[in-house]
Write a protein that holds these residues in place. Structure first.
Motif, PDB file in Angstrom:
ATOM      1  N   LYS A   9      -2.117  -5.092   9.355  1.00  0.00           N
ATOM      2  CA  LYS A   9      -0.758  -4.516   9.468  1.00  0.00           C
ATOM      3  C   LYS A   9       0.463  -6.060   9.919  1.00  0.00           C
ATOM      4  CE  LYS A   9       2.011  -1.087  11.527  1.00  0.00           C
ATOM      5  NZ  LYS A   9       2.091   0.163  12.255  1.00  0.00           N
ATOM      6  N   ILE A  67       8.404  -2.831   6.877  1.00  0.00           N
ATOM      7  CA  ILE A  67       8.520  -1.464   7.260  1.00  0.00           C
ATOM      8  C   ILE A  67       9.991  -1.294   7.535  1.00  0.00           C
ATOM      9  CG2 ILE A  67       8.100   0.388   9.005  1.00  0.00           C
ATOM     10  CD1 ILE A  67       5.296  -0.955   8.008  1.00  0.00           C
ATOM     11  N   SER A  81       0.747  -1.296  -0.110  1.00  0.00           N
ATOM     12  CA  SER A  81      -0.002  -0.035   0.028  1.00  0.00           C
ATOM     13  C   SER A  81       0.860   1.390  -0.149  1.00  0.00           C
ATOM     14  CB  SER A  81      -1.019   0.075   1.139  1.00  0.00           C
ATOM     15  OG  SER A  81      -0.146   0.038   2.424  1.00  0.00           O
ATOM     16  N   GLN A  82       0.243   2.477  -0.176  1.00  0.00           N
ATOM     17  CA  GLN A  82       1.032   3.621  -0.223  1.00  0.00           C
ATOM     18  C   GLN A  82       1.836   3.978   0.630  1.00  0.00           C
ATOM     19  OE1 GLN A  82       1.765   4.950  -3.179  1.00  0.00           O
ATOM     20  NE2 GLN A  82      -0.014   4.708  -4.350  1.00  0.00           N
ATOM     21  N   ASN A  83       0.987   3.592   1.880  1.00  0.00           N
ATOM     22  CA  ASN A  83       1.723   3.969   3.215  1.00  0.00           C
ATOM     23  C   ASN A  83       2.740   3.118   3.594  1.00  0.00           C
ATOM     24  OD1 ASN A  83       0.384   1.899   4.396  1.00  0.00           O
ATOM     25  ND2 ASN A  83      -0.975   2.856   5.462  1.00  0.00           N
ATOM     26  N   GLY A  84       2.996   2.084   2.882  1.00  0.00           N
ATOM     27  CA  GLY A  84       3.842   1.110   3.140  1.00  0.00           C
ATOM     28  C   GLY A  84       3.763  -0.039   4.212  1.00  0.00           C
ATOM     29  N   GLU A  85       2.472   0.269   4.680  1.00  0.00           N
ATOM     30  CA  GLU A  85       2.415  -0.524   6.106  1.00  0.00           C
ATOM     31  C   GLU A  85       1.408  -1.988   5.774  1.00  0.00           C
ATOM     32  OE1 GLU A  85       0.701   1.978   9.075  1.00  0.00           O
ATOM     33  OE2 GLU A  85       2.515   2.855   9.334  1.00  0.00           O
ATOM     34  N   ASN A  86       0.710  -2.104   4.638  1.00  0.00           N
ATOM     35  CA  ASN A  86      -0.241  -3.176   4.412  1.00  0.00           C
ATOM     36  C   ASN A  86       0.010  -3.764   3.087  1.00  0.00           C
ATOM     37  OD1 ASN A  86      -1.936  -0.859   6.029  1.00  0.00           O
ATOM     38  ND2 ASN A  86      -2.680  -2.638   6.783  1.00  0.00           N
ATOM     39  N   LYS A 131      -7.312  -6.503   1.735  1.00  0.00           N
ATOM     40  CA  LYS A 131      -6.157  -5.645   2.280  1.00  0.00           C
ATOM     41  C   LYS A 131      -5.868  -6.374   3.634  1.00  0.00           C
ATOM     42  CE  LYS A 131      -4.837  -0.855   3.440  1.00  0.00           C
ATOM     43  NZ  LYS A 131      -5.218   0.492   3.360  1.00  0.00           N
TER      44      LYS A 131
END
Length: 120
Positions: free
Chosen positions: A103, A119, A83-88, A100
C-alpha cells in the motif's frame, strides 16, 4: 562529484489509457532526479514473481525508464493497474514478471507517476 549524465539523463515517461480500448496517450514526464530515483528504487526492490499474468482489463498506465545494464542502455517498460480496491498498484513487465506493490509503495509510486494521490 557525479557527472549529470551518469544517470543517463534519467526520466520516466508515463502514458495513460484513454477510454476502454488499449490506446495510450502521453500523460507525464518525470525528470526530477529524487522522484526518478525513488520510483526506480520502489520498482527494483519490489517482490517480483516470474509468471505471465493475464489481467482482466487493459492497463491504466504504462511507464518506461532508461537504465544502464553493464555497457548498454536499455529501456525498462511496465504496464500498471490500480487494483479494484484502489489501494494497490499491480505492475507487469514486458518480460512476464508481476508484482502487487505494498500500500505504501503504491501510494508513493502513484504520486510520482501521476502527481495525484492514489486514495481519493
Amino acid at each position: 562529484m557525479k557527472k549529470m549524465n551518469e544517470m543517463g539523463g534519467q526520466k520516466i515517461t508515463v502514458q495513460k489509457r484513454t477510454g476502454e480500448e488499449n490506446i495510450f496517450e502521453n500523460f507525464k514526464e518525470v525528470n526530477q532526479k529524487k522522484q526518478v530515483e525513488k520510483a526506480i528504487d520502489i520498482v527494483k526492490n519490489a517482490n517480483w514473481i516470474n509468471k505471465k499474468i493475464e489481467m482482466v482489463r487493459y492497463a491504466d498506465y504504462q511507464f518506461q525508464f532508461p537504465f544502464k545494464n553493464s555497457s548498454e542502455n536499455k529501456i525498462a517498460s511496465y504496464s500498471l493497474w490500480v487494483s479494484q480496491n484502489g489501494e494497490n498498484l499491480e505492475i507487469v513487465t514486458d518480460s512476464d514478471k508481476f508484482v502487487k506493490l505494498t500500500k505504501q509503495d503504491s501510494e508513493n509510486l502513484y504520486e510520482i507517476l501521476t502527481g495525484e494521490k492514489l486514495i481519493k
